[in-house]
Design an enzyme around this catalytic site. Structure first.
Site, PDB file in Angstrom:
ATOM      1  N   VAL A  42      29.945  48.961  75.244  1.00  0.00           N
ATOM      2  CA  VAL A  42      29.440  47.839  74.631  1.00  0.00           C
ATOM      3  C   VAL A  42      30.463  47.334  73.718  1.00  0.00           C
ATOM      4  O   VAL A  42      31.198  47.763  72.775  1.00  0.00           O
ATOM      5  CB  VAL A  42      28.082  48.228  74.024  1.00  0.00           C
ATOM      6  CG1 VAL A  42      27.712  47.041  72.822  1.00  0.00           C
ATOM      7  CG2 VAL A  42      27.266  48.727  74.781  1.00  0.00           C
TER       8      VAL A  42
ATOM      9  N   TYR B 292      23.084  59.345  75.125  1.00  0.00           N
ATOM     10  CA  TYR B 292      22.411  60.023  76.315  1.00  0.00           C
ATOM     11  C   TYR B 292      21.421  61.027  75.792  1.00  0.00           C
ATOM     12  O   TYR B 292      20.449  60.840  76.495  1.00  0.00           O
ATOM     13  CB  TYR B 292      23.681  60.859  76.811  1.00  0.00           C
ATOM     14  CG  TYR B 292      24.838  60.080  77.180  1.00  0.00           C
ATOM     15  CD1 TYR B 292      24.552  58.799  77.655  1.00  0.00           C
ATOM     16  CD2 TYR B 292      26.159  60.268  77.017  1.00  0.00           C
ATOM     17  CE1 TYR B 292      25.533  57.982  78.072  1.00  0.00           C
ATOM     18  CE2 TYR B 292      27.258  59.430  77.439  1.00  0.00           C
ATOM     19  CZ  TYR B 292      26.980  58.375  77.814  1.00  0.00           C
ATOM     20  OH  TYR B 292      27.937  57.278  78.389  1.00  0.00           O
TER      21      TYR B 292
ATOM     22  N   ARG C 186      24.803  49.001  68.577  1.00  0.00           N
ATOM     23  CA  ARG C 186      23.650  49.260  67.605  1.00  0.00           C
ATOM     24  C   ARG C 186      22.413  48.165  67.821  1.00  0.00           C
ATOM     25  O   ARG C 186      21.886  48.049  66.874  1.00  0.00           O
ATOM     26  CB  ARG C 186      24.066  49.647  66.285  1.00  0.00           C
ATOM     27  CG  ARG C 186      24.298  51.077  65.500  1.00  0.00           C
ATOM     28  CD  ARG C 186      23.864  52.117  66.482  1.00  0.00           C
ATOM     29  NE  ARG C 186      22.767  53.145  65.850  1.00  0.00           N
ATOM     30  CZ  ARG C 186      23.187  53.988  65.126  1.00  0.00           C
ATOM     31  NH1 ARG C 186      24.189  54.178  64.606  1.00  0.00           N
ATOM     32  NH2 ARG C 186      22.168  54.811  64.809  1.00  0.00           N
TER      33      ARG C 186
ATOM     34  N   GLU D 165      30.262  63.221  81.980  1.00  0.00           N
ATOM     35  CA  GLU D 165      30.705  64.026  81.106  1.00  0.00           C
ATOM     36  C   GLU D 165      31.402  62.827  79.946  1.00  0.00           C
ATOM     37  O   GLU D 165      31.653  61.848  80.137  1.00  0.00           O
ATOM     38  CB  GLU D 165      31.959  64.794  81.551  1.00  0.00           C
ATOM     39  CG  GLU D 165      32.891  64.043  82.280  1.00  0.00           C
ATOM     40  CD  GLU D 165      33.303  64.124  83.541  1.00  0.00           C
ATOM     41  OE1 GLU D 165      32.749  64.992  84.276  1.00  0.00           O
ATOM     42  OE2 GLU D 165      34.048  63.400  84.042  1.00  0.00           O
TER      43      GLU D 165
ATOM     44  N   GLY E  50      20.780  48.156  70.832  1.00  0.00           N
ATOM     45  CA  GLY E  50      20.091  48.496  71.951  1.00  0.00           C
ATOM     46  C   GLY E  50      20.750  48.124  73.226  1.00  0.00           C
ATOM     47  O   GLY E  50      20.107  48.353  74.472  1.00  0.00           O
ATOM     48  N   LEU E  51      21.726  47.420  73.395  1.00  0.00           N
ATOM     49  CA  LEU E  51      22.512  47.243  74.560  1.00  0.00           C
ATOM     50  C   LEU E  51      23.146  48.098  75.454  1.00  0.00           C
ATOM     51  O   LEU E  51      22.713  48.342  76.794  1.00  0.00           O
ATOM     52  CB  LEU E  51      23.862  46.251  74.264  1.00  0.00           C
ATOM     53  CG  LEU E  51      24.128  45.034  75.092  1.00  0.00           C
ATOM     54  CD1 LEU E  51      22.880  44.041  74.811  1.00  0.00           C
ATOM     55  CD2 LEU E  51      25.350  44.553  74.533  1.00  0.00           C
ATOM     56  N   GLY E  52      23.455  49.292  74.889  1.00  0.00           N
ATOM     57  CA  GLY E  52      23.958  50.520  75.700  1.00  0.00           C
ATOM     58  C   GLY E  52      22.545  51.224  76.407  1.00  0.00           C
ATOM     59  O   GLY E  52      22.618  51.649  77.504  1.00  0.00           O
TER      60      GLY E  52
ATOM     61  N   ASN F 198      32.430  62.261  70.751  1.00  0.00           N
ATOM     62  CA  ASN F 198      31.983  60.891  70.894  1.00  0.00           C
ATOM     63  C   ASN F 198      30.451  61.050  70.411  1.00  0.00           C
ATOM     64  O   ASN F 198      29.517  61.008  71.227  1.00  0.00           O
ATOM     65  CB  ASN F 198      32.166  60.515  72.365  1.00  0.00           C
ATOM     66  CG  ASN F 198      31.864  58.942  72.408  1.00  0.00           C
ATOM     67  OD1 ASN F 198      31.342  58.334  71.497  1.00  0.00           O
ATOM     68  ND2 ASN F 198      32.376  58.505  73.426  1.00  0.00           N
TER      69      ASN F 198
END
Ligand SMILES: CC(C)(COP(=O)(O)OP(=O)(O)OC[C@H]1O[C@@H](n2cnc3c(N)ncnc32)[C@H](O)[C@@H]1OP(=O)(O)O)[C@@H](O)C(=O)NCCC(=O)NCCS
Length: 155
Positions: free
Chosen positions: A82, A125, A88, A113, A90-92, A118
């Site tokens: 993104v 995730y 931050r 992975e 909500g796009l991801g 990160n």
């Protein structure tokens, strides 16, 4: 913002986005071009596009993209990026949900992975229901770092 399948014309903007994100996977233009070859592996390449047109711009800006490889019944999430200024919001999550929708439709699972450090990606995730399945010591180079393996399966 709306999400749509990428076209070859999106490659320069996808690469420009990817280059702004040191923690993203980095592909050559040739690898991106292979995504659109019918004889190549089955891949899902989605872009999240802004609905606003900036003055003087040739088209709407690409705010994010996701690429995943499908080898039934599994999907491998290969990259998710993104734009720094659009994070931050909500796009991801939206891009990831589009992949999870495809996985549900194909009765599949998704694995990936990620660099151990990160934290933003790992939180994304884990919030989406991915479970940690392993850790590979010194998996990444430059700088050397462990990879954390995650898997999502249809509930
Ligand atoms: C990882 C990335 C795709 C997240 O995209 P995003 O659009 O910001 O994510 P979202 O807004 O959907 O965030 C969803 C959740 O993830 C977590 N999260 C996202 N960014 C975070 C951050 N900087 N710190 C902590 N948690 C974070 C939060 O739990 C967040 O939910 P919340 O905002 O309600 O607290 C983005 O940070 C990115 O492009 N990073 C660089 C590329 C990269 O490393 N990709 C992963 C390759 S494996």
């Amino acid at each position: 913002m709306h999400i749509r399948p990428a076209t070859p014309a999106d490659i320069p903007r996808i690469m420009s986005l990817e280059r702004q994100s040191p923690t993203a996977g980095h592909w050559t233009e040739g690898l991106y071009r292979q995504v659109f070859r019918p004889e190549g592996p089955v891949r899902l390449l989605l872009v999240a596009e802004s609905r606003d047109l900036k003055p003087g711009a040739e088209g709407p800006s690409i705010l994010g993209f996701l690429i995943a490889h499908h080898l039934a019944p599994e999907w491998e999430l290969e990259n998710l990026v993104v734009a720094p200024g659009a994070r931050r919001k909500g796009l991801g999550t939206c891009l990831l949900e589009a992949l999870l929708h495809a996985a549900r439709e194909t009765n599949g699972s998704v694995f990936l992975e990620v660099r151990e450090s990160n934290a933003p990606a790992r939180a994304l995730y884990e919030n989406a229901g991915f479970k940690q399945t392993g850790r590979r010591h010194s998996y990444y180079k430059s700088p050397s770092e462990a990879a954390i393996l995650y898997r999502w399966t249809v509930a």
